[in-house]
Design an enzyme around this catalytic site. Structure first.
Site, mmCIF file in Angstrom:
data_model
loop_
_atom_site.group_PDB
_atom_site.id
_atom_site.type_symbol
_atom_site.label_atom_id
_atom_site.label_comp_id
_atom_site.label_asym_id
_atom_site.label_seq_id
_atom_site.Cartn_x
_atom_site.Cartn_y
_atom_site.Cartn_z
ATOM 1 N N CYS A 40 -0.474 4.079 2.131
ATOM 2 C CA CYS A 40 -0.250 3.950 3.576
ATOM 3 C C CYS A 40 1.214 4.218 3.931
ATOM 4 O O CYS A 40 1.509 4.839 4.948
ATOM 5 C CB CYS A 40 -0.592 2.544 4.053
ATOM 6 S SG CYS A 40 -2.053 1.835 3.326
ATOM 7 N N ASP A 41 2.140 3.731 3.113
ATOM 8 C CA ASP A 41 3.549 3.687 3.530
ATOM 9 C C ASP A 41 4.482 4.601 2.731
ATOM 10 O O ASP A 41 5.648 4.756 3.106
ATOM 11 C CB ASP A 41 4.069 2.241 3.406
ATOM 12 C CG ASP A 41 3.272 1.279 4.277
ATOM 13 O OD1 ASP A 41 2.791 1.716 5.335
ATOM 14 O OD2 ASP A 41 3.115 0.115 3.877
ATOM 15 N N CYS A 53 0.837 -1.210 0.000
ATOM 16 C CA CYS A 53 0.000 0.000 0.000
ATOM 17 C C CYS A 53 0.868 1.256 0.000
ATOM 18 O O CYS A 53 1.344 1.683 1.046
ATOM 19 C CB CYS A 53 -0.911 -0.023 1.222
ATOM 20 S SG CYS A 53 -1.897 1.476 1.372
#
Ligand code: NAP
Length: 327
Positions: free
Chosen positions: A140-141, A137
């Protein structure tokens, strides 16, 4: 109210666009379905940035915000929500039985919208390196890779979106794809191919993720046409090679195709009357938020018709979507 006392008219498993749309429709028609969130509350869209193609949002909308709005809409009409993951189901007889850990839930109709999960490459250390350089992701990261070098694996829409997104942070983005052409739709492919910050390694497979105690330091790549192997230094590997349906729980109960997707007919009906499936769990072709929402709507309407057609059960007293055994 203890769950062992009640039988819900409709339970929905999963909280992505299919599940939440089913909840909106079911709540508006008969009231008070119960929605059990599942592994990733809000579903895959919670790991997305701008959703540009969901109708009604001309400027686009962030995935998590879209899911929040759907949940609020379902709550407005009386849908109830339970955090948790169903670990066991029994469809032998009606009411169907489901367990969230030790807690039993019973229902007359069930809508399965458990979605799909990211696939991994199958390399030994892949999962143990989650959070230490391996990610599924970018949204997300990506932030953690400012001025770092990253690799994106895959040639589909997700890989292209992730690669473009990562150029906001990383100083170098390399896409590793196993063929010499992209599967991604032209608009997303062009966006990546024309982005000067993205390099492509074609016809290539990642054969090893190299790491030390602090995390990923590189990958080993094999050129599938020449057989030549090489190493590429990087700090992060974003795997974007598609998804597998979350249907293991139903393996011996529901008819599925060879890839594990639940087979449906006449819209969202499964092989068990009263059990419906909607969204990515039964769709390996379109897999869009809008198509998932559309099938969620269909499932709720079909569940309602199914409930309407059930023979009258004098032992049950039902009100606002919840039934109890008459004493
Ligand atoms: P996908 O379309 O199935 O693409 C997966 C990619 O990973 C393909 O390029 C595939 O290679 C590669 N791949 C699969 N298994 C592999 C393996 N074991 N090793 C190396 N590479 C592997 O999946 P996706 O990109 O996640 O997209 C899924 C669906 O969501 C699609 O329908 C897509 O259109 C949709 N989507 C839409 C948007 C958007 O509209 N904004 C964004 C994301 C996703 P091959 O090409 O060789 O098969």
């Amino acid at each position: 109210m203890s769950n062992s006392d009640v039988i819900y008219e409709t339970i929905i498993l999963g909280s992505g666009p299919a599940g939440l749309t089913a909840a909106i429709y079911a709540a508006r028609s008969r009231c008070c379905p119960l929605l059990i969130h599942g592994i990733q509350p809000g579903g895959q869209l919670t790991a997305t940035t701008a959703v540009d193609n969901y109708p009604g949002f001309p400027e686009g909308i962030d995935g998590p915000e879209l899911m929040d709005k759907m949940r609020l809409q379902a709550e407005r009409f009386g849908a109830q929500f339970v955090e948790g993951v169903v670990t066991k189901v029994d469809f032998q007889e009606r009411p169907f039985r489901l367990w969230v850990d030790e807690e039993l839930y019973r229902c007359l109709s069930l809508i399965i919208t458990t979605g799909a999960s990211p696939m991994l490459l199958g390399l030994g250390n892949e999962e143990s390196l989650y959070g230490r350089g391996v990610s599924v992701c970018a949204t997300c990261d990506g932030f953690f890779y400012r001025d770092r070098e990253v690799v994106v694996v895959g040639g589909g829409d997700t890989a292209m979106e992730e690669a473009v997104f990562l150029t906001r942070f990383a100083k170098k983005v390399t896409v590793v794809h196993r063929r010499d052409s992209l599967r991604a739709t032209p608009i997303l492919a062009d966006r990546a191919l024309t982005n000067k910050a993205i390099n492509f390694k074609w016809d290539s497979a990642v054969t090893e993720i190299i790491a030390d105690t602090s995390g990923v330091t590189g990958i080993r790549i094999k050129n599938l046409k020449t057989g030549q192997e090489s190493e590429l230094t990087c700090d992060g590997v974003f795997i974007a090679i598609g998804h597998k349906p979350n249907t293991a729980l139903f393996a011996d109960l529901l008819d599925r195709d060879d890839d594990g997707y639940i087979l449906t007919q006449n819209g969202t009906e499964t092989n068990i009357p009263g059990v419906f499936a909607a969204g990515d769990v039964q769709d390996h072709q379109f897999r869009q938020a809008i198509t998932a929402a559309g099938t969620g709507c269909m499932a709720a309407i079909q569940a309602e018709r199914f409930l309407d057609d059930l023979p009258y059960d004098p032992s049950l007293s039902c009100q606002k979507g919840i039934c109890r055994l008459k004493s």
